[in-house]
Design a protein around this motif. Structure first.
Motif, short mmCIF file in Angstrom:
data_model
loop_
_atom_site.label_atom_id
_atom_site.label_comp_id
_atom_site.label_asym_id
_atom_site.label_seq_id
_atom_site.Cartn_x
_atom_site.Cartn_y
_atom_site.Cartn_z
N UNK A 143 0.48 1.63 -56.04
CA UNK A 143 1.24 0.40 -55.82
C UNK A 143 1.11 -0.01 -54.35
N UNK A 144 1.57 -1.21 -54.05
CA UNK A 144 1.63 -1.69 -52.66
C UNK A 144 2.79 -2.67 -52.54
N UNK A 145 3.27 -2.84 -51.33
CA UNK A 145 4.39 -3.76 -51.09
C UNK A 145 4.37 -4.18 -49.62
N UNK A 146 5.07 -5.26 -49.33
CA UNK A 146 5.18 -5.73 -47.95
C UNK A 146 5.96 -4.70 -47.15
N UNK A 147 5.50 -4.45 -45.94
CA UNK A 147 6.15 -3.48 -45.07
C UNK A 147 7.54 -3.97 -44.68
N UNK A 148 8.54 -3.16 -44.94
CA UNK A 148 9.92 -3.52 -44.61
C UNK A 148 10.33 -2.82 -43.33
N UNK A 149 10.65 -3.58 -42.27
CA UNK A 149 11.05 -2.92 -41.01
C UNK A 149 12.39 -2.22 -41.17
N UNK A 150 12.61 -1.15 -40.43
CA UNK A 150 13.90 -0.46 -40.49
C UNK A 150 15.00 -1.35 -39.95
N UNK A 151 16.24 -1.17 -40.40
CA UNK A 151 17.35 -2.00 -39.89
C UNK A 151 17.60 -1.74 -38.42
N UNK A 152 18.23 -2.68 -37.76
CA UNK A 152 18.49 -2.59 -36.32
C UNK A 152 19.24 -1.31 -35.96
N UNK A 153 20.27 -0.98 -36.73
CA UNK A 153 21.09 0.20 -36.40
C UNK A 153 20.28 1.49 -36.46
N UNK A 154 19.24 1.51 -37.29
CA UNK A 154 18.44 2.73 -37.45
C UNK A 154 17.55 3.00 -36.25
#
Length: 345
Positions: free
Chosen positions: A237-248
């Motif tokens: 599978x593949x998917x758009x890269x999701x950036x980590x949340x700001x707090x992380x």
């Protein structure tokens, strides 16, 4: 007899009591004298010298940081400070504080502490704001675009093994079962060669390029060679890269922005300062030495031909001797083949 606590003594720069301040005073006439300690603010007195409660608190904090929260009985810590004070007094009585070596070390320690104090003072006056962290996050983290892939692979040593496995897959063999039976990094884990989700940057280039080129649910029809061996890859599978949340990532961005502020402050100080470099910035041979070398050569040619030949013979053999060890050295510098392992994540 009471003993030192090794953890406290080795590698610590903290000196207890008052006499260390006196030693620093003797090293630098401009040093401000340490404030007097009242008996009410002391934990012990050694030959008339008080050891401040704040000194004990500093030691407790130092120990907690160094030993990851481990604590020692207060009695042992106070005894440590008493023994340090005794050593300070003994050194002062022997006038070790007046030795040029120690004076230089004290001055270097003072400058190091002042450097740290100045940086801490600057960051206290110019803290990193939430707005600055958010702006850095938006420009460097959230703005990142890319694709993540989910894939499995079978890693073997030779191309022939990989082609044999591809032939079995073409006949309908189960990829996970082949991986568990044959893959160098799945035999023990029995995970079917599953690599989970990863970005292209997490894998070596040939592997990432092969995964990106595959259609979902397809496997490579030719073995993919990397420094780890030969891979048969299944793209799941593949998917758009999701950036980590700001707090992380906030705690990771904070020190980066602090260093950036400090660097800008130092650059400003540098521009405002008058600085003159007094030593050469490159190592150069003295001109007299360079000129002397060719001048000696004509003198050697005045010798009788036979003697000159004898003198030249050893010199002629030197380059050959010097070059011989270079061959194995060059081979050693070549990248050694890596042991089969999982692709770099």
């Amino acid at each position: 007899m009471k003993k030192f606590i090794p953890l406290l003594v080795v590698g610590t720069a903290l000196l207890a009591g008052c006499n260390q301040e006196k030693a620093a005073d003797s090293a630098s006439p401009t040093t401000t004298a340490a404030p007097a300690i009242d008996k009410a603010d002391a934990v012990a007195v050694v030959n008339g010298q008080y050891i401040a409660k704040s000194t004990l608190e500093t030691l407790e904090k130092e120990i907690a940081e160094r030993s990851h929260g481990q604590s020692f009985p207060k009695e042992k810590l106070i005894e440590e400070l008493v023994q340090r004070e005794l050593l300070v007094q003994d050194a002062t009585q022997k006038q070790l504080d007046k030795s040029p070596e120690l004076i230089a070390q004290l001055e270097a320690a003072k400058k190091a502490l002042l450097t740290q104090a100045d940086l801490q003072n600057f960051l206290k006056a110019n803290p990193v704001t939430d707005a600055e962290i958010k702006a850095e996050y938006d420009s460097k983290v959230a703005a990142e675009k890319g694709t993540e892939y989910k894939a499995s692979h079978i890693l073997v040593k030779t191309e022939a093994e990989a082609k044999k496995l591809i032939a079995e897959l073409d006949k309908g063999a189960d990829f996970a079962k082949l991986a568990n039976k044959n893959s160098l990094d799945a035999k023990e884990s029995q995970n079917g060669g599953d690599l989970g989700w990863f970005s292209a940057a997490q894998m070596v280039a040939p592997f990432s390029e092969a995964v990106a080129a595959l259609e979902k649910g397809k496997y490579t029809k030719e073995p993919v060679k990397t420094q780890f061996g030969y891979h048969v890859i299944l793209k799941e599978d593949s998917r758009a890269l999701t950036p980590p949340p700001l707090e992380a990532v906030k705690d990771q961005l904070m020190p980066f922005l602090q260093r950036k502020k400090v660097q800008e402050m130092i650059e400003t100080l540098r521009k405002q300062a008058k600085v003159e470099i007094l030593v050469p910035l490159t190592d150069e041979k003295p001109k007299a030495e360079a000129a002397a070398a060719p001048a000696e050569q004509p003198a050697a040619t005045e010798a009788a031909p036979a003697e000159a030949d004898k003198a030249a013979a050893p010199a002629a053999t030197e380059p050959a001797k010097a070059e011989e060890p270079a061959k194995p050295a060059e081979k050693a510098a070549e990248p050694a083949p890596a042991a089969p392992a999982e692709p770099k994540k």
